[in-house]
Design a protein around this motif. Structure first.
Motif, PDB file in Angstrom:
ATOM      1  N   LYS A 146       0.801  -1.130   0.001  1.00 25.06           N
ATOM      2  CA  LYS A 146       0.052  -0.015   0.151  1.00 25.06           C
ATOM      3  C   LYS A 146       0.721   1.326   0.020  1.00 25.06           C
ATOM      4  O   LYS A 146       2.170   1.210   0.294  1.00 25.06           O
ATOM      5  N   TYR A 147       0.199   2.325  -0.435  1.00 20.12           N
ATOM      6  CA  TYR A 147       0.949   3.867  -0.269  1.00 20.12           C
ATOM      7  C   TYR A 147       0.979   3.932   1.296  1.00 20.12           C
ATOM      8  O   TYR A 147       0.241   3.778   2.052  1.00 20.12           O
ATOM      9  N   ASN A 148       2.246   4.670   1.721  1.00 20.75           N
ATOM     10  CA  ASN A 148       2.248   5.118   3.157  1.00 20.75           C
ATOM     11  C   ASN A 148       3.046   6.458   2.808  1.00 20.75           C
ATOM     12  O   ASN A 148       3.745   6.744   1.923  1.00 20.75           O
ATOM     13  N   THR A 149       2.492   7.417   3.901  1.00 19.39           N
ATOM     14  CA  THR A 149       3.260   8.781   3.973  1.00 19.39           C
ATOM     15  C   THR A 149       4.195   8.619   5.158  1.00 19.39           C
ATOM     16  O   THR A 149       3.833   8.307   6.100  1.00 19.39           O
ATOM     17  N   LEU A 150       5.628   8.879   4.744  1.00 22.95           N
ATOM     18  CA  LEU A 150       6.528   8.710   5.540  1.00 22.95           C
ATOM     19  C   LEU A 150       7.496   9.862   5.437  1.00 22.95           C
ATOM     20  O   LEU A 150       7.429  10.584   4.804  1.00 22.95           O
ATOM     21  N   THR A 151       8.422   9.868   6.611  1.00 18.90           N
ATOM     22  CA  THR A 151       9.191  11.158   6.564  1.00 18.90           C
ATOM     23  C   THR A 151      10.651  10.771   6.546  1.00 18.90           C
ATOM     24  O   THR A 151      11.179   9.730   6.688  1.00 18.90           O
ATOM     25  N   ILE A 152      11.199  11.600   5.654  1.00 20.03           N
ATOM     26  CA  ILE A 152      12.653  11.425   5.275  1.00 20.03           C
ATOM     27  C   ILE A 152      13.572  11.731   6.579  1.00 20.03           C
ATOM     28  O   ILE A 152      13.450  12.763   7.216  1.00 20.03           O
TER      29      ILE A 152
END
Length: 74
Positions: free
Chosen positions: A6-12
């Motif tokens: 799935k798509y995930n919103t992650l932090t760099i």
């Protein structure tokens, strides 16, 4: 938690020679290889990525759009 397929919103979190290390709120980390890393990214920015298993069975991120996501039909 990083959801596979799935798509995930992650932090760099950091930049390495191999790409960007991304993380979620639970201290999980995953690699976004350099070839899929957008230009002009900064540590602390959020990015939407798709998570899958590579040939070695490790979780990896990509910015490429998949043909299908988990629990979908094509």
């Amino acid at each position: 938690m990083i959801a596979l397929g799935k798509y995930n919103t992650l932090t760099i979190i950091e930049k390495t020679d191999n790409g960007l290390i991304l993380g979620d709120n639970s201290d999980n980390k995953i690699l976004l290889p350099t070839v899929y890393s957008p230009k002009n990214t900064k540590i602390g920015n959020s990015i939407d990525v798709f998570i899958y298993h590579d040939n070695d069975g490790k979780k990896i991120a990509t910015t490429q759009e998949p043909k299908i996501q988990l629990y979908q039909f094509a």
